[in-house]
Write an enzyme that holds these catalytic residues in place. Structure first.
Site, short mmCIF file in Angstrom:
data_model
loop_
_atom_site.label_atom_id
_atom_site.label_comp_id
_atom_site.label_asym_id
_atom_site.label_seq_id
_atom_site.Cartn_x
_atom_site.Cartn_y
_atom_site.Cartn_z
N SER A 1 4.96 2.55 -4.12
CA SER A 1 5.12 3.84 -3.46
C SER A 1 6.29 3.86 -2.49
O SER A 1 6.90 2.86 -2.20
CB SER A 1 3.83 4.27 -2.78
N GLU B 1 5.05 -10.22 -2.22
CA GLU B 1 4.45 -9.91 -3.51
C GLU B 1 5.43 -9.09 -4.34
O GLU B 1 6.40 -8.54 -3.81
CB GLU B 1 3.15 -9.10 -3.34
N ASN C 1 5.24 -5.79 -6.69
CA ASN C 1 4.41 -4.67 -7.16
C ASN C 1 4.97 -4.16 -8.48
O ASN C 1 6.13 -3.77 -8.56
CB ASN C 1 4.44 -3.53 -6.14
N ARG D 1 8.56 -2.93 -6.99
CA ARG D 1 9.09 -3.16 -5.66
C ARG D 1 8.73 -4.56 -5.24
O ARG D 1 7.54 -4.91 -5.24
CB ARG D 1 8.51 -2.14 -4.65
N LYS E 1 -5.92 -14.28 -0.55
CA LYS E 1 -5.74 -12.99 -1.23
C LYS E 1 -6.61 -12.86 -2.47
O LYS E 1 -6.53 -13.68 -3.38
CB LYS E 1 -4.27 -12.83 -1.67
N GLU F 1 -4.70 -4.61 -5.00
CA GLU F 1 -3.46 -3.95 -4.53
C GLU F 1 -3.85 -2.81 -3.60
O GLU F 1 -4.99 -2.36 -3.60
CB GLU F 1 -2.70 -3.36 -5.74
N GLY F 2 -2.87 -2.33 -2.84
CA GLY F 2 -3.09 -1.12 -2.05
C GLY F 2 -3.32 -1.37 -0.58
O GLY F 2 -3.52 -0.45 0.20
N LYS G 1 -1.65 -11.05 -8.18
CA LYS G 1 -1.30 -12.15 -7.27
C LYS G 1 -1.56 -13.51 -7.90
O LYS G 1 -0.90 -14.49 -7.59
CB LYS G 1 -2.04 -11.96 -5.97
N ARG H 1 9.31 -1.43 5.98
CA ARG H 1 8.08 -1.06 6.69
C ARG H 1 7.95 -1.92 7.93
O ARG H 1 8.16 -3.13 7.87
CB ARG H 1 6.86 -1.24 5.78
#
Ligand SMILES: Nc1ncnc2c1ncn2[C@@H]1O[C@H](COP(=O)(O)OP(=O)(O)O)[C@@H](O)[C@H]1O
Ligand SMILES: N[C@H](CCC(=O)N[C@@H](CS)C(=O)NCCC(=O)O)C(=O)O
Ligand SMILES: [Mg+2]
Length: 499
Positions: A176, A169, A171, A153, A388, A392-393, A334, A475
């Site tokens: 998810s 970014e 992923n 994604r 950064k 992740e997450g 990253k 989002r």
């Protein structure tokens, strides 16, 4: 995130609440063109829709909501209406998906590039170092992954300063919300079919969202390429997972539409129940595994002991199709994002000049901390940057005052610790007023949004079986929040309506 921490957030009266605003909360302004009573009616329709269509997550208030399916569900946090998004940028974002898919596959084959680019990070970041060790072991035995499956994604924000679509970014592991994201688009279409006229919004301008069905299709096709009818797909999950219904949507599509069985296992269970047969076949709990689909394993928290690392290595050594392989996982770091943004690097992996230009057009400023000049300007103007780590997450980035403090400290130490981070240009999307619904209550707040485009890539030796954009995730978070993340509790699930 409980509304209490966001003082300027206002409650919009909903049927669940008495008409007058509760004590301490200023009565909301009438939503633009909408009476509070009409909003209350839509909120009720929407939350009922969530419950009957499985747009649900585990409720933190229920201790068993992350382990026992069907217990302690609450509707997923969502925005009541889709967010306006310019059709031109939507088209641009969709066109980038197959190019990024191809780039990930090409970069994943250059083991030396991955090891060299991450070699300094390896010195100061244990988690990334462990991933690189597994990757190095695979290189030593010249492990080939003939069949490769990527479910990515790519996340973007519309930068209002430059009026451009910029990538946040990419992923390549545990992308998810393909399940719940698709459902929000359907929820908004349903609501606008009924209320669109009054709102001046046309439901047909909400792009159809096939993320769940197409991710399931990619997993099903990978299972078919493995060519063992009795094999299962194994989803690697965290011991507690309140987002399990997003995962079960894929499991359900695989069973219903592809006749494929999926088992859900934690890394510890894989270590305890898994083995590799002499021919390389991965067998877990007595079942042959065709595809390993990671929905865990992307964070140090997923590896509390050597047991979990043993499981990751075992799976990598097997002939099962890993989604992602260790190489695909590393391509999504990253640091690699920042390396690929350097001049003349994409040219090493892609031939088509137009494709290269399209990718570079969506790159924000990305720098390593070796760049003294940039570090200096970030110390002067910390609000224009994001610092950064290789994580992740959600919840890991450093902003504003903390960013300056961290850079000053790292700069003084002049140690290798600099290599654990990358610096990124901060993107400023335009804020808009949104109705957010959480826990059955509707709040009005200023928000900014982030559009994720899903991409599926499946290759078997020289045959590219799938390479397409498949659906999206929007989002939306309160504009005062630096971090994002629905699971992290900062954002709600949204969709888009093209303008
Ligand atoms: N360059 C940026 N400008 C503005 N916000 C950003 C930027 N990079 C990240 N963010 C915010 O931080 C969140 C997490 O950053 P991200 O790079 O996606 O890390 P993670 O892998 O943890 O999701 C994003 O969802 C976004 O809300
Ligand atoms: N609980 C795990 C969550 C997995 C996860 O955090 N994935 C990252 C990419 S690594 C991600 O996609 N984050 C955006 C979704 C958000 O906003 O929360 C799952 O659902 O399997
Ligand atoms: Mg992210």
């Amino acid at each position: 995130a409980a509304a209490s921490h966001v003082p300027q957030r206002r409650r919009v009266a909903s049927r669940a609440m008495s008409a007058e605003a509760p004590p301490g909360v200023a009565p909301a302004d009438e939503p633009a063109g909408l009476k509070a009573a009409a909003v209350a009616e839509m909120v009720e329709e929407a939350t009922v829709w969530c419950a009957v269509h499985g747009l649900v997550v585990g409720d933190r208030a229920e201790p068993r909501s992350g382990t026992v399916p069907g217990v302690g569900l609450v509707h997923a946090p969502f925005s009541l209406f889709p967010t306006r998004f310019p059709a031109s940028f939507w088209k641009q974002a969709c066109e980038l998906a197959p190019i990024f898919n191809d780039l990930v596959d090409r970069v994943s084959l250059d083991g030396k590039f991955l090891q060299d680019s991450l070699s300094k990070t390896k010195q100061v970041d244990d988690f990334t170092s462990r991933l690189l060790d597994i990757h190095a072991k695979m290189m030593e035995v010249n492990k080939k992954e003939d069949i490769r499956l990527g479910l990515h994604r790519s996340d973007y924000m519309l930068d209002s300063e430059t009026n451009s679509l910029l990538q946040i970014e990419l992923n390549t592991i545990s992308s998810s919300f393909p399940g719940l994201g698709s459902l929000v688009s359907e929820l908004h279409r349903t609501l606008l079919n009924q209320y669109g006229k009054a709102l001046g919004l046309d439901s047909k301008r909400i792009p159809r969202n096939w993320a769940a069905t197409q991710f399931a299709e990619a997993l099903g096709r990978a299972w078919a390429e493995f060519n063992n009818k009795s094999a299962v797909i194994m989803m690697v999950v965290q011991p507690e997972e309140r987002n399990m219904y997003d995962q079960y949507w894929l499991i359900n599509h695989l069973k219903e539409s592809h006749g494929v069985k999926t088992i859900r296992k934690t890394l510890a269970q894989v270590e305890a129940e898994g083995q590799i047969l002499p021919d390389g076949t991965l067998v877990v709990d007595g079942q042959t595994v065709s595809v390993v689909y990671f929905r865990a394993g992307y964070s140090p928290n997923d590896y509390p002991s050597e047991v979990e690392w043993g499981a990751r290595l075992l799976m990598e050594q097997s002939s099962a199709i890993k989604c992602p392989s260790i190489s695909y996982h590393l391509v999504g770091t990253k640091k690699i994002q920042q390396e690929l943004a350097k001049p003349n690097v994409l040219e090493r992996f892609l031939d088509n000049k137009e494709d290269i230009a399209k990718l570079q057009k969506c790159f924000a400023g990305l720098w390593s901390l070796d760049n003294e000049e940039i570090v200096k300007s970030a110390i002067e103007k910390p609000d224009l940057f994001v610092l950064k780590p290789q994580r992740e997450g959600g919840g890991n980035n450093i902003y504003g005052h903390d960013l300056r403090e961290t850079l000053v400290k790292l700069h003084k130490e002049q140690g290798e610790a600099l290599a654990a981070y990358i610096l990124m240009q901060r993107i400023f999307p335009r804020a808009s007023l949104t109705h957010l619904v959480q826990g059955g209550v509707c709040f009005e707040d200023l928000t900014i949004s982030e559009l994720g485009i899903y991409g599926a890539y499946l290759r078997n030796k020289d045959k590219v079986v799938m390479n397409n954009q498949c659906g999206y995730l929007m989002r939306t978070k309160v504009s005062s929040s630096n971090e994002g993340g629905v699971a992290a509790g900062f954002a709600v699930l949204d969709s888009i309506i093209l303008t």
